[in-house]
Design a protein around this motif. Structure first.
Motif, PDB file in Angstrom:
ATOM      1  N   LEU A 172      -9.733  -1.217  15.148  1.00  0.00           N
ATOM      2  CA  LEU A 172     -10.028  -0.900  13.756  1.00  0.00           C
ATOM      3  C   LEU A 172     -10.706   0.454  13.734  1.00  0.00           C
ATOM      4  N   SER A 173     -10.226   1.364  12.901  1.00  0.00           N
ATOM      5  CA  SER A 173     -10.809   2.709  12.894  1.00  0.00           C
ATOM      6  C   SER A 173     -10.922   3.251  11.481  1.00  0.00           C
ATOM      7  N   GLY A 174     -11.965   4.024  11.280  1.00  0.00           N
ATOM      8  CA  GLY A 174     -12.157   4.771  10.052  1.00  0.00           C
ATOM      9  C   GLY A 174     -12.094   6.253  10.382  1.00  0.00           C
ATOM     10  N   ASN A 175     -11.891   7.086   9.380  1.00  0.00           N
ATOM     11  CA  ASN A 175     -11.828   8.517   9.663  1.00  0.00           C
ATOM     12  C   ASN A 175     -12.092   9.347   8.431  1.00  0.00           C
ATOM     13  N   ILE A 176     -12.429  10.583   8.702  1.00  0.00           N
ATOM     14  CA  ILE A 176     -12.420  11.641   7.697  1.00  0.00           C
ATOM     15  C   ILE A 176     -11.435  12.681   8.215  1.00  0.00           C
ATOM     16  N   ALA A 177     -10.556  13.163   7.358  1.00  0.00           N
ATOM     17  CA  ALA A 177      -9.526  14.110   7.777  1.00  0.00           C
ATOM     18  C   ALA A 177      -9.542  15.338   6.871  1.00  0.00           C
ATOM     19  N   LEU A 211      -1.213  -0.440  10.651  1.00  0.00           N
ATOM     20  CA  LEU A 211      -1.139  -0.391   9.206  1.00  0.00           C
ATOM     21  C   LEU A 211      -2.433   0.231   8.713  1.00  0.00           C
ATOM     22  N   GLY A 212      -2.341   1.150   7.756  1.00  0.00           N
ATOM     23  CA  GLY A 212      -3.555   1.804   7.280  1.00  0.00           C
ATOM     24  C   GLY A 212      -3.340   2.517   5.963  1.00  0.00           C
ATOM     25  N   PHE A 213      -4.345   3.286   5.575  1.00  0.00           N
ATOM     26  CA  PHE A 213      -4.248   4.067   4.348  1.00  0.00           C
ATOM     27  C   PHE A 213      -5.156   5.283   4.434  1.00  0.00           C
ATOM     28  N   ASP A 214      -4.804   6.297   3.662  1.00  0.00           N
ATOM     29  CA  ASP A 214      -5.650   7.467   3.439  1.00  0.00           C
ATOM     30  C   ASP A 214      -6.035   7.455   1.968  1.00  0.00           C
ATOM     31  N   TYR A 215      -7.266   7.841   1.686  1.00  0.00           N
ATOM     32  CA  TYR A 215      -7.708   7.982   0.301  1.00  0.00           C
ATOM     33  C   TYR A 215      -8.175   9.418   0.126  1.00  0.00           C
ATOM     34  N   TYR A 216      -7.498  10.170  -0.733  1.00  0.00           N
ATOM     35  CA  TYR A 216      -7.768  11.595  -0.913  1.00  0.00           C
ATOM     36  C   TYR A 216      -8.920  11.802  -1.892  1.00  0.00           C
ATOM     37  N   LEU A 217     -10.017  12.368  -1.373  1.00  0.00           N
ATOM     38  CA  LEU A 217     -11.142  12.744  -2.219  1.00  0.00           C
ATOM     39  C   LEU A 217     -10.829  14.045  -2.954  1.00  0.00           C
ATOM     40  N   THR A 218     -10.204  14.984  -2.228  1.00  0.00           N
ATOM     41  CA  THR A 218      -9.725  16.251  -2.774  1.00  0.00           C
ATOM     42  C   THR A 218      -8.363  16.508  -2.154  1.00  0.00           C
ATOM     43  N   GLU A 219      -7.776  17.664  -2.425  1.00  0.00           N
ATOM     44  CA  GLU A 219      -6.485  17.992  -1.818  1.00  0.00           C
ATOM     45  C   GLU A 219      -6.588  18.180  -0.318  1.00  0.00           C
ATOM     46  N   ILE A 220      -7.765  18.559   0.175  1.00  0.00           N
ATOM     47  CA  ILE A 220      -7.881  18.841   1.604  1.00  0.00           C
ATOM     48  C   ILE A 220      -8.745  17.860   2.380  1.00  0.00           C
ATOM     49  N   ILE A 221      -9.410  16.925   1.713  1.00  0.00           N
ATOM     50  CA  ILE A 221     -10.277  15.968   2.409  1.00  0.00           C
ATOM     51  C   ILE A 221      -9.859  14.551   2.040  1.00  0.00           C
ATOM     52  N   SER A 222      -9.678  13.714   3.083  1.00  0.00           N
ATOM     53  CA  SER A 222      -9.360  12.313   2.836  1.00  0.00           C
ATOM     54  C   SER A 222     -10.200  11.426   3.739  1.00  0.00           C
ATOM     55  N   PHE A 281      -8.580   4.418   6.821  1.00  0.00           N
ATOM     56  CA  PHE A 281      -8.864   3.207   7.586  1.00  0.00           C
ATOM     57  C   PHE A 281      -7.541   2.681   8.114  1.00  0.00           C
ATOM     58  N   GLU A 282      -7.550   2.179   9.357  1.00  0.00           N
ATOM     59  CA  GLU A 282      -6.337   1.608   9.926  1.00  0.00           C
ATOM     60  C   GLU A 282      -6.673   0.552  10.962  1.00  0.00           C
ATOM     61  N   GLY A 283      -5.743  -0.351  11.155  1.00  0.00           N
ATOM     62  CA  GLY A 283      -5.804  -1.346  12.208  1.00  0.00           C
ATOM     63  C   GLY A 283      -4.571  -1.196  13.077  1.00  0.00           C
TER      64      GLY A 283
END
Length: 192
Positions: free
Chosen positions: A184-189, A143-154, A157-159
């Motif tokens: 538990l992981s964080g990311n930049i995409a 289960l996790g989520f993405d939070y979009y800072l811009t259209e191309i960068i998010s 966080f997920e477990g």
């Protein structure tokens, strides 16, 4: 005057036809990376303490609510309890694959998801040569989520719960164990 009106009409028509709709805007490829941490929910042999590492992933979102994900992860673990002196064990997922289902539509900034998948996992032999290293297949539920800072960068966080059966000795008879990591992981995409 007619040419300006025609040109304006053609520009508006092309923008309407060729710009992505809100349902298609999140479709496409993404690549990301970030830190991970593993905790083990049930003590099995080897008994592993919490560990840290990193991961890289590739996603293809072919529908506004469904994506395929492939990831590669590595974390370093030390032994605990009865495995106290067995240190420098690596836990690797190479590769893991998942299907992600996103709950929301219409390009939300906060984009939660649930995922299910399988992976090929490796445990390396630690500082003690006691046949604790091995290879196995495991499932994953997350289960996790993405939070979009811009259209191309998010940012995300997920477990993920990864119950895995590991064959530790391929001799006759073979030995195996089960491990139950929760990652538990964080990311930049970056989305393309």
């Amino acid at each position: 005057m007619k040419n300006k009106a025609l040109l304006t009409f053609l520009i508006l028509l092309s923008l309407t036809l060729f710009s992505p709709s809100s349902a298609e805007a999140r479709r496409g490829f993404s690549i990301g990376l970030g830190p991970i941490g593993n905790i083990f929910l049930i003590d099995t042999i080897p008994v592993l303490s919490p560990g840290i590492g990193g991961h890289v992933f590739f996603d293809y979102r072919f529908h506004d609510q469904i994506a395929f994900s492939t990831s590669f992860l590595i974390s370093t673990q030390d032994g605990a309890n009865v495995s106290n002196n067995d240190n420098n064990i690596l836990f690797l997922g190479m590769p893991t694959t998942s299907v992600k289902f996103y709950f929301l539509t219409d390009e939300p900034k906060f984009d939660p998801f649930v995922q299910v998948g399988i992976g090929l996992y490796f445990l390396t032999e630690g500082s003690n040569s006691n046949n604790t290293g091995g290879v196995g297949v495991g499932s994953q539920l997350g289960l996790g989520f993405d939070y979009y800072l811009t259209e191309i960068i998010s940012l995300g966080f997920e477990g993920i719960f990864r119950p895995t059966a590991v064959i530790t000795d391929f001799g006759t008879p073979s030995n195996s164990t089960a491990i139950f990591p929760y990652t538990l992981s964080g990311n930049i995409a970056f989305h393309f």
